[in-house]
Design a protein around this motif. Structure first.
Motif, PDB file in Angstrom:
ATOM      1  N   LEU A  40       0.832  -1.206   0.000  1.00  0.00           N
ATOM      2  CA  LEU A  40       0.000   0.000   0.000  1.00  0.00           C
ATOM      3  C   LEU A  40       0.866   1.255   0.000  1.00  0.00           C
ATOM      4  N   ALA A  41       1.980   1.242   0.716  1.00  0.00           N
ATOM      5  CA  ALA A  41       2.894   2.386   0.706  1.00  0.00           C
ATOM      6  C   ALA A  41       3.438   2.627  -0.691  1.00  0.00           C
ATOM      7  N   GLU A  42       3.802   1.560  -1.379  1.00  0.00           N
ATOM      8  CA  GLU A  42       4.307   1.687  -2.753  1.00  0.00           C
ATOM      9  C   GLU A  42       3.237   2.268  -3.677  1.00  0.00           C
ATOM     10  N   GLU A  43       2.012   1.827  -3.507  1.00  0.00           N
ATOM     11  CA  GLU A  43       0.904   2.366  -4.304  1.00  0.00           C
ATOM     12  C   GLU A  43       0.741   3.865  -4.051  1.00  0.00           C
ATOM     13  N   GLU A  44       0.783   4.261  -2.781  1.00  0.00           N
ATOM     14  CA  GLU A  44       0.623   5.678  -2.451  1.00  0.00           C
ATOM     15  C   GLU A  44       1.767   6.501  -3.047  1.00  0.00           C
ATOM     16  N   GLU A  46       3.285   5.889  -5.831  1.00  0.00           N
ATOM     17  CA  GLU A  46       2.961   6.039  -7.252  1.00  0.00           C
ATOM     18  C   GLU A  46       1.900   7.111  -7.463  1.00  0.00           C
ATOM     19  N   HIS A  47       0.914   7.156  -6.572  1.00  0.00           N
ATOM     20  CA  HIS A  47      -0.127   8.203  -6.674  1.00  0.00           C
ATOM     21  C   HIS A  47       0.513   9.575  -6.510  1.00  0.00           C
ATOM     22  N   TRP A  48       1.393   9.678  -5.523  1.00  0.00           N
ATOM     23  CA  TRP A  48       2.079  10.933  -5.256  1.00  0.00           C
ATOM     24  C   TRP A  48       2.825  11.395  -6.496  1.00  0.00           C
ATOM     25  N   LYS A  49       3.505  10.470  -7.149  1.00  0.00           N
ATOM     26  CA  LYS A  49       4.255  10.800  -8.363  1.00  0.00           C
ATOM     27  C   LYS A  49       3.305  11.311  -9.459  1.00  0.00           C
ATOM     28  N   ALA A  50       2.176  10.626  -9.652  1.00  0.00           N
ATOM     29  CA  ALA A  50       1.215  11.042 -10.685  1.00  0.00           C
ATOM     30  C   ALA A  50       0.656  12.428 -10.382  1.00  0.00           C
ATOM     31  N   HIS A 130      -7.704  -0.683  -2.522  1.00  0.00           N
ATOM     32  CA  HIS A 130      -6.949  -0.761  -1.267  1.00  0.00           C
ATOM     33  C   HIS A 130      -7.904  -1.079  -0.115  1.00  0.00           C
ATOM     34  N   TYR A 131      -9.054  -0.420  -0.120  1.00  0.00           N
ATOM     35  CA  TYR A 131     -10.049  -0.674   0.917  1.00  0.00           C
ATOM     36  C   TYR A 131     -10.459  -2.146   0.895  1.00  0.00           C
TER      37      TYR A 131
END
Length: 158
Positions: A40-44, A46-50, A130-131
């Motif tokens: 989940l941290a890795e996903e977040e 990636e969102h931050w980067k986008a 994620h939920y």
């Protein structure tokens, strides 16, 4: 809130969620929970980067930095104090993902630009995934629901 303000807030939310999940991963004693929180941290991240890329693009175009609504940031930022049980960590994470996905759905509806709307819609779907992942973990811990040690839902954006 205009879309530039929403992007600025989204950057801060994703950063807070990244820190939140890294903290939970460090504290998790169960290896499955640790791997899930790291995922989940890795996903977040990636969102931050986008969001950062789109935010910088919008800033260059508009040349102004919007103020972040600190009250809304506080509401959308995960919080906990002290030690957490795995159940509490997963429960708090579920609440966080739900509020984030609902925020992104609302931001998508208010977006004026198609590409910004699409980013928010895609991320709302990912946050909902994620939920669902957290919900499956919660059901596993609590021995409720159906859990057969496989993922029966997708975290991928269509």
């Amino acid at each position: 809130m205009n879309e530039l303000e929403a992007l600025a807030l989204a950057l801060e939310v994703e950063k807070a969620e990244l820190k939140f999940y890294l903290g939970l991963a460090r504290k998790a004693k169960d290896e499955r929970a640790k791997r899930m929180f790291l995922f989940l941290a890795e996903e977040e991240a990636e969102h931050w980067k986008a969001f950062e890329e789109k935010f910088v693009e919008e800033l260059v175009e508009g040349c102004e930095l919007p103020a972040v609504d600190m009250g809304l940031l506080e509401k959308l930022t995960p919080k906990y104090e002290g030690e957490l049980s795995e159940v509490d960590a997963v429960r708090i994470s579920m609440e966080q993902e739900k509020s984030t996905w609902e925020f992104y759905e609302g931001a998508a509806k208010r977006a004026k630009h198609e590409d910004v709307r699409r980013i928010f819609e895609d991320l709302a779907r990912v946050e909902k995934g994620h939920y669902e992942l957290l919900r499956a973990q919660y059901d596993s811990i609590m021995k409720t629901g159906i859990w057969m040690d496989y993922q029966d839902f997708s975290l991928e954006v269509d």
